[in-house]
Design an enzyme around this catalytic site. Structure first.
Site, PDB file in Angstrom:
ATOM      1  N   LYS A 102       0.850  -1.193   0.000  1.00  0.00           N
ATOM      2  CA  LYS A 102       0.000   0.000   0.000  1.00  0.00           C
ATOM      3  C   LYS A 102       0.883   1.240   0.000  1.00  0.00           C
ATOM      4  O   LYS A 102       2.036   1.236   0.440  1.00  0.00           O
ATOM      5  CB  LYS A 102      -0.936   0.019   1.207  1.00  0.00           C
ATOM      6  N   LEU A 141       5.520   0.821   3.041  1.00  0.00           N
ATOM      7  CA  LEU A 141       4.683   0.196   2.020  1.00  0.00           C
ATOM      8  C   LEU A 141       3.711  -0.827   2.591  1.00  0.00           C
ATOM      9  O   LEU A 141       3.034  -1.532   1.836  1.00  0.00           O
ATOM     10  CB  LEU A 141       5.568  -0.470   0.959  1.00  0.00           C
ATOM     11  N   ASP A 169      -3.369   0.193   9.048  1.00  0.00           N
ATOM     12  CA  ASP A 169      -3.696  -0.020   7.642  1.00  0.00           C
ATOM     13  C   ASP A 169      -4.051  -1.462   7.298  1.00  0.00           C
ATOM     14  O   ASP A 169      -4.327  -1.776   6.143  1.00  0.00           O
ATOM     15  CB  ASP A 169      -2.571   0.484   6.724  1.00  0.00           C
TER      16      ASP A 169
END
Length: 316
Positions: free
Chosen positions: A32, A131, A168
């Site tokens: 992500k 990430l 996340d």
């Protein structure tokens, strides 16, 4: 959008499944990035985590989690594979603190069963890079176990569990594009073809996606601590960018190089140090790749597509 499921088992065979089944579930879960990341005040009720307002985007760099049931009482096992393991390969690394293992434990607790599962993680997402590699591994584990144990829990229930593990992780369960609020765990999906997605495309968040990655890593708590001291730079869509660059100056050099080479957008991904660059076309992407290589402002260049989604496979 829900994860793509391939090679489903015949319905007639489902009732035969138990803990001894040789069936293996494989989940490819993408990295992500944050197209925007606005950081607000810290909240004591969130354990000191900051309030976030972000737009998540999953990009096509995938870790693969493979899950196979073990004999009852055998406990869990974890195997790590890949050329980019970072600190995960250290003998000092406690596997019980691995994000995937924590996700397995959380699923086992919610399902009221033992975590008798063999996990294998093939790492391709850079570690400690902003990430979401650890979150992707956790999300992939939850999707795999949901399928392996035939729980058939909906995404919203999985997101509720994931929110107890990390900011996340709820997003990583589905990927694509989404808004994140709260401390990042409250997800509102952006539907394909929607007005919001088209607006992002018009802003230049489309085409080729390049990731400039590094051998060095940044600690997310350290980046937030630095942010509390220096704040956000004016005009930064990622409020953590100035803090990350102060700790890792090469990230700033990579952003400048990509921008000069024609990137539509170039920014630190999350808490860094990785840099993400969007290029409108093949020619712009190649210019960015060339300048990054020529100036050695990144250690590794990854070419990807976005938005991406998890893929679930079943094999006997």
């Amino acid at each position: 959008m829900s994860p793509v499921i391939s090679h489903p088992r015949p319905a007639a065979a489902r009732h035969q499944f138990d803990e001894l089944s040789p069936i293996t579930i494989t989940v490819d879960c993408p990295a992500k990035t944050n197209l925007t990341l606005e950081v607000g005040p810290a909240h004591d009720e969130w354990g000191g985590r900051h309030e976030l307002d972000t737009i998540y985007c999953a990009i096509g760099v995938y870790d693969t989690v493979t899950a196979t049931a073990k004999q009852p009482g055998a406990g869990f096992s974890l195997e790590l594979e890949g050329a980019y393991l970072g600190d995960l390969a250290s003998s000092r690394s406690d596997m019980r603190r691995n994000h995937a293992v924590l996700a397995l434990f959380a699923m086992a607790q919610a399902a009221e069963r033992e975590p008798d599962v063999a996990l294998t993680i093939t790492k391709r997402i850079p570690v400690g890079a902003g990430l979401g590699g650890g979150s992707a591994d956790a999300a992939a584990t939850m999707l795999a176990v949901n399928r392996l144990w035939e729980l058939n829990w909906p995404i919203e229930r999985l997101r509720t569990i994931a929110a107890t593990l990390g900011a996340d992780m709820p997003f990583c369960l589905t990927g694509g594009l989404a808004y994140g609020t709260g401390f990042g765990e409250r997800i509102t999906d952006i539907a394909p073809g929607s007005r919001d997605e088209l607006a992002l495309i018009e802003q230049g968040f489309s085409g080729e996606v390049l990731v400039g990655a590094y051998q060095s890593q940044l600690s997310t708590p350290e980046v937030y601590h630095t942010f509390d001291l220096v704040g956000a730079a004016e005009g930064d869509r990622n409020h953590l960018q100035a803090a990350a660059i102060s700790l890792h100056p090469r990230s700033g050099q990579a952003i400048d190089a990509a921008t000069q080479a024609g990137a539509s957008h170039a920014f630190v991904s999350g808490s860094g140090p990785s840099v993400v660059a969007f290029a409108a076309d093949e020619a712009a992407a190649q210019r960015i790749i060339d300048v990054w290589r020529d100036t050695a402002v990144v250690d590794r260049i990854i070419r990807a597509k976005s938005p991406a989604h998890p893929n679930i496979g079943v094999r006997q």
